[in-house]
Scaffold this motif. Structure first.
Motif, mmCIF file in Angstrom:
data_model
loop_
_atom_site.group_PDB
_atom_site.id
_atom_site.type_symbol
_atom_site.label_atom_id
_atom_site.label_comp_id
_atom_site.label_asym_id
_atom_site.label_seq_id
_atom_site.Cartn_x
_atom_site.Cartn_y
_atom_site.Cartn_z
ATOM 1 N N THR A 39 35.588 104.287 57.529
ATOM 2 C CA THR A 39 36.888 103.743 57.137
ATOM 3 C C THR A 39 37.179 102.510 57.977
ATOM 4 O O THR A 39 36.990 102.508 59.196
ATOM 5 C CB THR A 39 37.996 104.791 57.363
ATOM 6 N N LEU A 41 39.958 99.278 58.740
ATOM 7 C CA LEU A 41 41.277 98.668 58.573
ATOM 8 C C LEU A 41 41.148 97.162 58.777
ATOM 9 O O LEU A 41 40.704 96.720 59.841
ATOM 10 C CB LEU A 41 42.263 99.229 59.609
ATOM 11 N N ALA A 43 43.395 94.123 59.328
ATOM 12 C CA ALA A 43 44.801 93.871 59.662
ATOM 13 C C ALA A 43 45.117 92.388 59.468
ATOM 14 O O ALA A 43 44.477 91.531 60.070
ATOM 15 C CB ALA A 43 45.066 94.286 61.099
ATOM 16 N N THR A 64 40.795 99.418 54.067
ATOM 17 C CA THR A 64 42.235 99.332 53.825
ATOM 18 C C THR A 64 42.692 97.992 54.392
ATOM 19 O O THR A 64 42.527 97.733 55.592
ATOM 20 C CB THR A 64 42.991 100.477 54.535
ATOM 21 N N SER A 65 43.226 97.136 53.534
ATOM 22 C CA SER A 65 43.638 95.806 53.982
ATOM 23 C C SER A 65 45.153 95.713 53.938
ATOM 24 O O SER A 65 45.769 95.991 52.906
ATOM 25 C CB SER A 65 43.018 94.729 53.084
ATOM 26 N N PHE A 100 50.000 104.422 59.639
ATOM 27 C CA PHE A 100 48.802 105.270 59.649
ATOM 28 C C PHE A 100 48.834 106.179 60.871
ATOM 29 O O PHE A 100 49.394 105.823 61.910
ATOM 30 C CB PHE A 100 47.537 104.401 59.697
ATOM 31 N N PHE A 105 40.933 105.417 61.698
ATOM 32 C CA PHE A 105 39.919 104.469 61.199
ATOM 33 C C PHE A 105 38.698 104.446 62.120
ATOM 34 O O PHE A 105 38.805 104.601 63.333
ATOM 35 C CB PHE A 105 40.503 103.056 61.116
ATOM 36 N N VAL A 108 38.129 98.457 62.959
ATOM 37 C CA VAL A 108 39.249 97.543 62.684
ATOM 38 C C VAL A 108 38.687 96.133 62.659
ATOM 39 O O VAL A 108 37.823 95.773 63.475
ATOM 40 C CB VAL A 108 40.348 97.680 63.766
#
Ligand SMILES: C[S@@+](CC[C@H](N)C(=O)[O-])C[C@H]1O[C@@H](n2cnc3c(N)ncnc32)[C@H](O)[C@@H]1O
Length: 268
Positions: A39, A41, A43, A64-65, A100, A105, A108
């Motif tokens: 996973t 992220l 950011a 996940t953006s 979150f 995650f 990152v």
């Protein structure tokens, strides 16, 4: 709380970010890929200029953006959808109040965001909390103080300095690239490693002269013309002469250099 975003959200700025990402894919991303099932992220994804590359280089990762700007997210989603990637989900969120759970995650990724934040060290701490133990952070930032060129030009340096000052006045730091190592170490990351990524452009590299010197760097400087003049930092004639001299570096005898900094660290 966030700092004012010095480049703004104008469509021309979106185009500039896309040109920048397209030109620099190999230099900045070639050594970033995440394992299937992990996973990630992202950011501050903005208009998704880096997101497409992340999705392409890590097809099995779940990305996940997030960004604070709903309009940018919409554009990012359209871009990722158009490219046919299904491994990215988007969410509007502030880096300082991310929705979150801790340790959610594996990785990152942050690109060209810390330079716009009033509290970059705090942002890194917030992002670290979201990483699982053993997870990694990757941060890419520029540093406008790393810009030099031939023919040299005090006017061009003056125009660039306007951006440095405007960004500083907005609470950001256009010279943050050189600080990545201490920032990551102070945030408590382990195994921190920063590598400089220099863009060197001469007329034997017409793609870079166009994609980077003209359409990325000089476009970025041109983009702050109004605010530089209205805030009294420079006279219009001097600013325009500086921009002309930046374009001049793309002629047959010209050279343009800029250095990005890519830092990686781990959470213990
Ligand atoms: C220069 S853009 C970079 C976008 C993208 N990472 C790229 O490399 O093209 C900076 C982005 O950070 C976002 N941003 C600034 N402050 C933020 C915050 N506190 N939380 C989330 N996003 C933020 C802005 O909305 C903008 O989209």
């Amino acid at each position: 709380m966030t700092s004012a975003y010095v480049h703004g959200y104008h469509p021309r700025e979106s185009e500039r970010l896309r040109d920048q990402a397209g030109t620099l894919v190999e230099l900045l991303h070639s050594d970033t890929s995440y394992p299937a099932g992990s996973t990630v992220l992202e950011a501050g994804c903005g208009v998704g200029a880096q997101t497409v590359t992340l999705a392409r280089n890590s097809p099995g990762a779940r990305i996940t953006s997030v960004d604070i700007s709903a309009d940018s997210l919409k554009e990012a989603k359209a871009k990722v959808d158009a490219a046919g990637f299904t491994n990215v989900q988007f969410r509007q969120a502030d880096i300082f109040a991310l929705p979150f759970d801790p340790e959610s995650f594996d990785h990152v990724f942050v690109c060209f965001v810390l330079e716009h934040l009033q509290r970059p060290a705090e942002a890194l701490l917030a992002l670290k909390k979201l990483l699982k133990p053993g997870g990694s952070i990757t941060v890419i930032e520029g540093d406008h103080g790393s810009t030099y060129f031939h023919p040299d030009s005090p006017a061009a340096r003056g125009a660039i300095q306007c951006l440095v000052k405007l960004q500083q006045a907005a609470g950001g730091n256009a010279l943050i690239g050189r600080q990545l190592y201490p920032l990551l170490v102070e945030a408590g990351f382990d195994a921190v490693h920063v590598s400089p990524r220099m863009v060197y452009v001469d007329s034997s590299r017409p793609d870079l002269a166009d994609g980077f010197t003209r359409k990325t760097f000089t476009a970025m400087i041109k983009g702050i013309r109004g605010s530089a003049i209205s805030s009294g930092l420079i006279e219009p004639e001097s600013f325009d002469a500086g921009v002309d001299d930046l374009y001049r570096t793309t002629e047959s005898d010209g050279v343009f250099c800029y250095t990005f900094f890519k830092g990686v660290g781990e959470r213990q």
